[in-house]
Design a protein around this motif. Structure first.
Motif, PDB file in Angstrom:
ATOM      1  N   LEU A   1      11.195  41.133  23.735  1.00 28.29           N
ATOM      2  CA  LEU A   1      11.231  42.176  24.791  1.00 28.29           C
ATOM      3  C   LEU A   1      12.419  41.505  26.098  1.00 28.29           C
ATOM      4  O   LEU A   1      13.355  42.388  26.225  1.00 28.29           O
ATOM      5  CB  LEU A   1      10.003  42.415  25.605  1.00 28.29           C
ATOM      6  N   ALA A   2      12.352  40.241  26.160  1.00 25.42           N
ATOM      7  CA  ALA A   2      13.451  39.787  27.045  1.00 25.42           C
ATOM      8  C   ALA A   2      14.851  39.763  26.332  1.00 25.42           C
ATOM      9  O   ALA A   2      15.948  40.056  26.905  1.00 25.42           O
ATOM     10  CB  ALA A   2      13.097  38.271  27.282  1.00 25.42           C
ATOM     11  N   ALA A   3      15.013  39.644  25.006  1.00 26.13           N
ATOM     12  CA  ALA A   3      16.255  39.548  24.326  1.00 26.13           C
ATOM     13  C   ALA A   3      16.875  41.086  24.289  1.00 26.13           C
ATOM     14  O   ALA A   3      18.085  41.205  24.253  1.00 26.13           O
ATOM     15  CB  ALA A   3      16.202  39.104  22.911  1.00 26.13           C
ATOM     16  N   ALA A   4      15.940  42.098  24.596  1.00 24.52           N
ATOM     17  CA  ALA A   4      16.284  43.530  24.432  1.00 24.52           C
ATOM     18  C   ALA A   4      16.891  43.981  25.758  1.00 24.52           C
ATOM     19  O   ALA A   4      17.626  44.863  25.846  1.00 24.52           O
ATOM     20  CB  ALA A   4      15.140  44.430  24.030  1.00 24.52           C
ATOM     21  N   GLU A   5      16.865  42.978  26.931  1.00 25.79           N
ATOM     22  CA  GLU A   5      17.362  43.506  28.244  1.00 25.79           C
ATOM     23  C   GLU A   5      18.775  43.415  28.413  1.00 25.79           C
ATOM     24  O   GLU A   5      19.381  42.500  28.015  1.00 25.79           O
ATOM     25  CB  GLU A   5      16.480  42.604  29.123  1.00 25.79           C
TER      26      GLU A   5
END
Length: 222
Positions: free
Chosen positions: A192-196
């Protein structure tokens, strides 16, 4: 000697993996995009003030991102090697523009989506990775927004893929093969962090085998 596949007519170029990097004409800047997780992890580490070595430990963590970065750094023309991702696409674009300003001339940019190697053995096939297509497209889109938009057809297609799917990055990354692997290891938060998008203003740049934050370097050393 030029090739129809080296994209030398264009300022912004796009390819996949080490072999793709080798197909492209020599570029002044190489942006390595390995969203899950090399580019993302190193970006967060240099943002925290760390210096990250491109060494055996990095290669153990990353099947392909470290390999692409090493190959780019070993080129005779000594390109600037940056790491890009969804998290820092706009920051990377600003650094690209700053590098062109320092050069005082038109600067060529190769954006390399790393993809996923299916194994560590020599000659392992490269697998398409949707997260790297989106990350590369985000960088190309951000560079274009700053006026560097003479893109190859390949780069334009990656850019439009990101534009069309930008609102779905969380779903696409968690549903992708790479994302599912990490979810199975209880690492959903990392995906999820990588998708920000644009969550970081830091840009890893490779200097003498070490990644440092380009945005913290003195202007004369940029």
């Amino acid at each position: 000697m030029t090739s129809p596949f080296d994209q030398s007519r264009y300022q912004i170029r796009f390819e996949w993996g080490v072999d793709g990097l080798g197909r492209l004409a020599a570029s002044d800047i190489v942006v390595v995009v390995d969203v899950l997780q090399f580019s993302t992890t190193v970006t967060d580490r240099v943002a925290a003030g760390e210096v990250v070595a491109l060494d055996a430990e990095a290669r153990a963590v990353s099947l392909n991102g470290a390999r692409v970065a090493e190959r780019a750094a070993a080129a005779e023309h000594a390109p600037v090697v940056l790491l890009g991702s969804l998290r820092n696409a706009t920051a990377v674009a600003r650094e690209v523009l700053a590098e062109q300003t320092r050069h005082g001339t038109r600067t060529s940019i190769a954006v390399i989506a790393c993809g996923e190697l299916t194994g560590r053995e020599p000659g392992a096939p490269l697998r398409f990775a949707v997260e790297d297509l989106l990350g590369a497209g985000a960088v190309i889109d951000a560079v274009g927004a700053l006026g560097l938009d003479h893109t190859s057809p390949e780069a334009a297609a990656a850019c439009e893929a990101f534009r069309g799917l930008a609102r779905a990055t969380r779903h696409l990354l968690t549903s992708s093969g790479s994302g599912q692997e990490l979810l199975d290891r209880d690492r959903r938060d990392e995906v999820l962090a990588a998708a920000e998008s644009d969550a970081s203003a830091s840009v890893p740049v490779l200097r003498r085998g070490l990644f440092v934050d380009a945005t913290r370097l003195p202007a004369s050393d940029g």
